[in-house]
Design an enzyme around this catalytic site. Structure first.
Site, PDB file in Angstrom:
ATOM      1  N   CYS A  52       5.274  12.517 -11.117  1.00 18.58           N
ATOM      2  CA  CYS A  52       4.976  11.908 -12.421  1.00 18.58           C
ATOM      3  C   CYS A  52       5.568  12.742 -13.555  1.00 18.58           C
ATOM      4  O   CYS A  52       5.613  13.967 -13.479  1.00 18.58           O
ATOM      5  CB  CYS A  52       3.458  11.862 -12.641  1.00 18.58           C
ATOM      6  N   GLY A  72       5.160   1.515 -11.683  1.00 13.77           N
ATOM      7  CA  GLY A  72       4.724   2.358 -12.801  1.00 13.77           C
ATOM      8  C   GLY A  72       3.319   2.892 -12.608  1.00 13.77           C
ATOM      9  O   GLY A  72       2.627   3.208 -13.578  1.00 13.77           O
TER      10      GLY A  72
END
Ligand SMILES: Cc1cc2nc3c(=O)[nH]c(=O)nc-3n(C[C@H](O)[C@H](O)[C@H](O)COP(=O)(O)O)c2cc1C
Length: 307
Positions: free
Chosen positions: A131, A73
């Site tokens: 992203c 992440g």
């Protein structure tokens, strides 16, 4: 005469074509004591965002056939700590340093790029455009060519350093995406990031990863990313740095023949920190055996290519 394996990729001169992939060598503080630094052309640091990101809930890593699935992440310390603590620790590193930049909005990328432009230890920047863009309801920045071009233009305006754009493999057609990044001012393309994936624990009847979904890396994705390198090289002739499952010199040569000028090594480090040195030694021997002038000579020189 330069060493046979030295190359220039995206305006960055690399002593060898082997580059440590982002997220697989931390901020230059992990792995590097295990890796033969003379084998490296560059290290791409873990992605950095304007503010610190906490990353995903654990577990963050799952084994997969011929690879791993990660859902880190993009956890990172944020720009301030990165500049204050992480970059100064790299002063003695003999290879080039590439900063990998992440963001949730175009302005965040721009601010990070502008700040890093003034940092002497950063030799080049790599934008991770996989992203999710909050303004596009979570679609990746590279999902839309127009938006990607604008993002790269914004970043280009903020830096004179070499700018690499790292594309995602899962787009309907990578060619317009690649062209958008180049039109926006990218010096090179990194092809490509991890492939979206998941793992399920049958006994527990649960997803293995805390985030449920993650990104597959390692040899499992090499054939996918190899095709993408080939497609983009043929369509654009751009400088390409390949990423995905490079675990030996043969894989590196395959990517170079498909059109890459350098290769990134990530997952292979996890079970073989000697991989970069072995790849450079293997490439060196291959070039000498085949009597090529240097690795650059081989870029895109695939025989019998009817695609
Ligand atoms: C644990 C882990 C963390 C990663 N973190 C990043 C990152 O911060 N930024 C990025 O652009 N890519 C990141 N990646 C993707 C790698 O840089 C690389 O593109 C991908 O793993 C494919 O190469 P490989 O098969 O050699 O690992 C990460 C990969 C792994 C396995």
């Amino acid at each position: 005469m330069s060493a046979p394996t030295s190359v220039t990729a995206g305006r960055l001169e690399l002593a060898t074509p082997v580059v440590l992939a982002s997220g697989c060598a931390g901020y230059g503080d992990e792995w590097l004591e295990l890796v033969d630094l003379d084998a490296l052309g560059a290290v791409v640091l873990k992605g950095v965002s304007r503010e610190p990101w906490p990353g995903n809930a654990p577990p963050r890593l799952a084994e997969a056939p011929a690879g791993v699935i990660n859902a880190v992440g993009l956890e990172n310390v944020g720009l301030d700590v990165y500049v204050r603590e992480k970059l100064p620790a790299l002063d003695d590193l003999p290879c080039k340093v590439v900063a990998n930049v992440v963001g949730k909005a175009a302005g965040e990328y721009r601010d990070v790029v502008a700040a890093l432009d003034g940092e002497g230890r950063v030799d080049a920047l790599e934008l991770n455009v996989s992203c999710p863009n909050v303004k596009a309801r979570g679609a990746a920045f590279c999902a839309r060519a127009k938006g990607l071009r604008a993002l790269v233009e914004d970043c280009r305006d903020e830096t004179t350093k070499p700018l690499w754009v790292k594309l995602a493999p899962m787009v309907t057609d990578i060619i317009p995406v690649a062209k958008a990044a180049l039109d926006g001012g990218a010096d090179a393309l990194t092809i490509a990031n991890t492939v979206p994936a998941m793992a399920i624990d049958a006994s527990a009847r649960r997803p293995v990863l805390g985030n449920v979904y993650g990104g597959l890396s390692g040899p499992a994705i090499r054939p996918i990313n190899l095709r993408l390198v080939h497609l983009v090289y043929k369509a654009t002739g751009a400088d390409i740095i390949a990423s995905g499952g490079v675990d030996g010199w043969e894989a590196a040569v395959a990517y170079v023949l498909a059109g890459a000028r350098a290769v990134q090594v990530g997952t292979a480090l996890f079970d073989n920190p000697a991989a970069p040195a072995e790849i450079v030694a293997g490439l060196d021997e291959y070039i000498r055996r085949e009597m090529f002038d240097g690795l650059s000579f081989l870029v895109g020189k695939l025989r019998g290519d009817r695609a």
